[in-house]
Design a protein around this motif. Structure first.
Motif, PDB file in Angstrom:
ATOM      1  N   LEU A  94      -7.676  -4.295   2.794  1.00  0.00           N
ATOM      2  CA  LEU A  94      -6.895  -4.366   4.031  1.00  0.00           C
ATOM      3  C   LEU A  94      -7.355  -3.294   5.011  1.00  0.00           C
ATOM      4  CD1 LEU A  94      -4.740  -1.796   3.832  1.00  0.00           C
ATOM      5  CD2 LEU A  94      -3.588  -3.340   2.253  1.00  0.00           C
ATOM      6  N   ASN A 120      -4.442   1.447  -1.787  1.00  0.00           N
ATOM      7  CA  ASN A 120      -4.219  -0.028  -1.877  1.00  0.00           C
ATOM      8  C   ASN A 120      -4.258  -0.426  -3.352  1.00  0.00           C
ATOM      9  OD1 ASN A 120      -3.958  -2.740  -1.367  1.00  0.00           O
ATOM     10  ND2 ASN A 120      -6.031  -3.024  -0.588  1.00  0.00           N
ATOM     11  N   ALA A 162      -9.209  -2.484  -2.444  1.00  0.00           N
ATOM     12  CA  ALA A 162      -8.159  -2.618  -3.460  1.00  0.00           C
ATOM     13  C   ALA A 162      -8.500  -1.764  -4.667  1.00  0.00           C
ATOM     14  CB  ALA A 162      -8.006  -4.077  -3.866  1.00  0.00           C
ATOM     15  N   ASN A 183      -4.882  -6.385  -5.114  1.00  0.00           N
ATOM     16  CA  ASN A 183      -4.647  -6.808  -3.742  1.00  0.00           C
ATOM     17  C   ASN A 183      -5.963  -7.135  -3.066  1.00  0.00           C
ATOM     18  OD1 ASN A 183      -1.938  -6.465  -3.984  1.00  0.00           O
ATOM     19  ND2 ASN A 183      -1.809  -4.575  -2.792  1.00  0.00           N
ATOM     20  N   PHE A 207      -0.584  -2.085   9.610  1.00  0.00           N
ATOM     21  CA  PHE A 207      -1.474  -2.894   8.753  1.00  0.00           C
ATOM     22  C   PHE A 207      -1.542  -4.286   9.383  1.00  0.00           C
ATOM     23  CE2 PHE A 207       0.366   0.293   5.948  1.00  0.00           C
ATOM     24  CZ  PHE A 207      -0.760   0.848   5.356  1.00  0.00           C
ATOM     25  N   PRO A 237       0.837  -1.215   0.000  1.00  0.00           N
ATOM     26  CA  PRO A 237       0.000   0.000   0.000  1.00  0.00           C
ATOM     27  C   PRO A 237       0.871   1.265   0.000  1.00  0.00           C
ATOM     28  CG  PRO A 237      -0.083  -1.082   2.121  1.00  0.00           C
ATOM     29  CD  PRO A 237       0.665  -2.002   1.210  1.00  0.00           C
TER      30      PRO A 237
END
Length: 518
Positions: free
Chosen positions: A413, A406, A430, A410, A452, A389
């Protein structure tokens, strides 16, 4: 006195002439009927021979004539040493009236007898016969020729004993007997000619040991040839050793009568079988070898090599790679892939592979099972090559701000941002085009921590520095005074714009500490 008439005299004369003629004819025929060959035979079995040898001695009945042998036939019809053309003679006596025995006077090749030999197989029994053609001569003129009949044929009794009953020096391949050993699990066998004699001549007998892949440790089909070994017993070779590799799975091993041409490469339902070709079988030819049953079924695992690997993607999904292509994989495998309530079954043929995609929402915990396969468990793990990220920071006189981007591809998150003891958590989808922003009221603290929790990264530190004009002094607005109203909204909008433009762009590096400044 009555005299007969003249006509009666002629018939009497004729009758008398006939009588005289018959007498003369009989007197000439009587010597001829006495002429005959004299044939005597003896038989012996020479030591070490497999034949009977007959010795025929030939003479004749007349003392005052020579006899010439014209031809010979024999029963059994085997070769006889040459006698045709031989001359026999028995002429006169020694002149001594007191001597009753004749004296033989040989002239050149002439003699009183001729000896010939005949060989017959040593197993011949019953009578041997010799029939002869002969002519007699006297004074250089032929007196008589004749061929003997049953009453004058030479005969000799061969008896009932087999001649030459000596120990054999070899054994006929068609009658040979064998003995064997067999180790099915070890893939080993030996075959040996029974007794101490080799096979005769160029004869030979091959034997073969084979191993198979099998679907079960008991007899079942289909079976596939794995290994083979063939060797031959022949003159000079009375014992052979056979060995094959046995697969590390369920198998069948067979010891069979014959060479490679007898091998069944695939044993299938309704197909050919070895039957009595297996050594140790109750019927021919397998029963010509003594020993244990020359077949084995066994094993401890299936002849498949199923495998499963988990390949995680950055988006949170998992590709389950299924394979059945190992050295011993000869049968299909049915895999079951379970992820919570999500289940999928896949059949993978021998020598092949397949892939099952588990969606991100189910990929946390995955279980793969199959017959003969040790259960394998796994789940999603972030790949090391996923893009990290992006973090953007901004500071002004009243607000500290942190933004997070992000990258697309991906998994979503979470970001936990802590400043001056206050923690704010945000979800970052994402591929977000605009950063997700966390703001704090600017205070005396100059750093913020970003974590994270779903990523294997150390916490990040961002350092803020207020602009130099905050807090009054000099002309214009007094630095440090709070900004309110429309001006405050404009400042906030400007801060977000700066964040959106990426005034400060930091790309996080795994397992390292990063300081962000404004």
């Amino acid at each position: 006195m009555i005299r007969p008439k003249l006509p009666l005299r002629r018939p009497l004369a004729i009758i008398g002439a006939v009588v005289v003629g018959l007498g003369a004819a009989l007197s000439m025929a009587a010597p001829a009927s006495a002429h005959h060959p004299e044939i005597k035979g003896t038989v012996v079995c020479p030591p070490g021979s497999n034949e009977k040898v007959i010795t025929w001695t030939i003479s004749h009945s007349e003392r005052d004539k020579t006899a010439t042998i014209l031809g010979i036939t024999s029963t059994p019809d085997t070769d006889v040493t040459t006698a045709e053309g031989k001359v026999l003679t028995r002429i006169g006596q020694d002149g001594n009236a007191d001597t009753a025995q004749p004296v033989l006077r040989k002239k050149g090749k002439e003699g009183d007898s001729v000896t010939v030999t005949q060989k017959v197989p040593g197993t011949t029994t019953g009578f041997a016969k010799m029939r002869m053609s002969m002519k007699w001569s006297k004074g250089g003129k032929t007196v008589l020729e004749l061929t003997t009949d049953d009453s004058r044929d030479g005969k000799v009794n061969l008896g009932n004993r087999t001649c030459g009953e000596q120990p054999p020096v070899c054994v006929d391949a068609a009658k040979a007997q064998f003995k064997h050993t067999f180790d099915g699990p070890g893939g080993k066998a030996t075959v040996e000619l029974e007794g101490n004699l080799p096979l005769c001549g160029e004869a030979s007998q091959p034997f073969t040991l084979v191993s198979y892949f099998a679907p079960r440790p008991q007899f079942d089909v289909p079976q596939y040839l794995f290994a083979q070994d063939t060797d031959v017993i022949k003159a000079g070779t009375t014992k052979i050793d056979l060995q094959v590799e046995v697969p590390d799975c369920n198998t069948q091993v067979d010891l069979i009568w014959g060479d490679e041409s007898e091998i069944i490469k695939e044993i299938v339902e309704g197909g050919p079988r070895y039957g009595n070709k297996k050594l140790g079988s109750p019927g021919a030819p397998g029963n010509r070898s003594k020993g244990p049953a020359g077949w084995y079924n066994g094993g401890t695992k299936a002849c498949q090599q199923p495998a499963a690997d988990f390949v995680s993607s950055c988006d949170g999904s998992v590709a389950v790679k299924l394979s059945n292509d190992g050295k011993t994989s000869k049968y299909p495998v049915e895999f079951t892939v379970t992820a919570g309530e999500w289940v999928k079954k896949v059949k993978v043929e021998a020598g092949a592979g397949d892939t099952v995609e588990v969606p991100a929402e189910h990929a946390a915990e995955i279980v793969v099972t199959a017959d003969g396969f040790e259960t394998k468990k796994g789940g999603w793990q972030r790949p090391e090559d996923c893009e990290l990220p992006e973090v953007l920071v901004h500071a002004d006189c009243e607000t500290y701000a942190v933004g997070v981007l992000n990258p697309e591809g991906n998994t979503p998150l979470k970001a936990e941002v802590t400043y001056a003891g206050e923690t704010k958590t945000v979800s970052v989808p994402a591929g977000n085009k605009e950063p997700v922003v966390v703001t704090f009221e600017a205070g005396d603290a100059t750093t913020a921590t970003i974590v994270f929790p779903e990523l294997d990264l150390e916490p990040l530190e961002a350092t803020f520095e207020k602009p130099a004009n905050c807090g009054g002094g000099g002309g214009g607005e007094e630095p440090g005074l709070p900004v309110t109203g429309a001006a405050a909204g404009g400042i906030a909008a400007g801060a977000l714009a700066l964040l959106g433009l990426g005034v400060f762009l930091f790309i996080m590096a795994r397992r390292r500490r990063v300081t962000f400044t404004a």
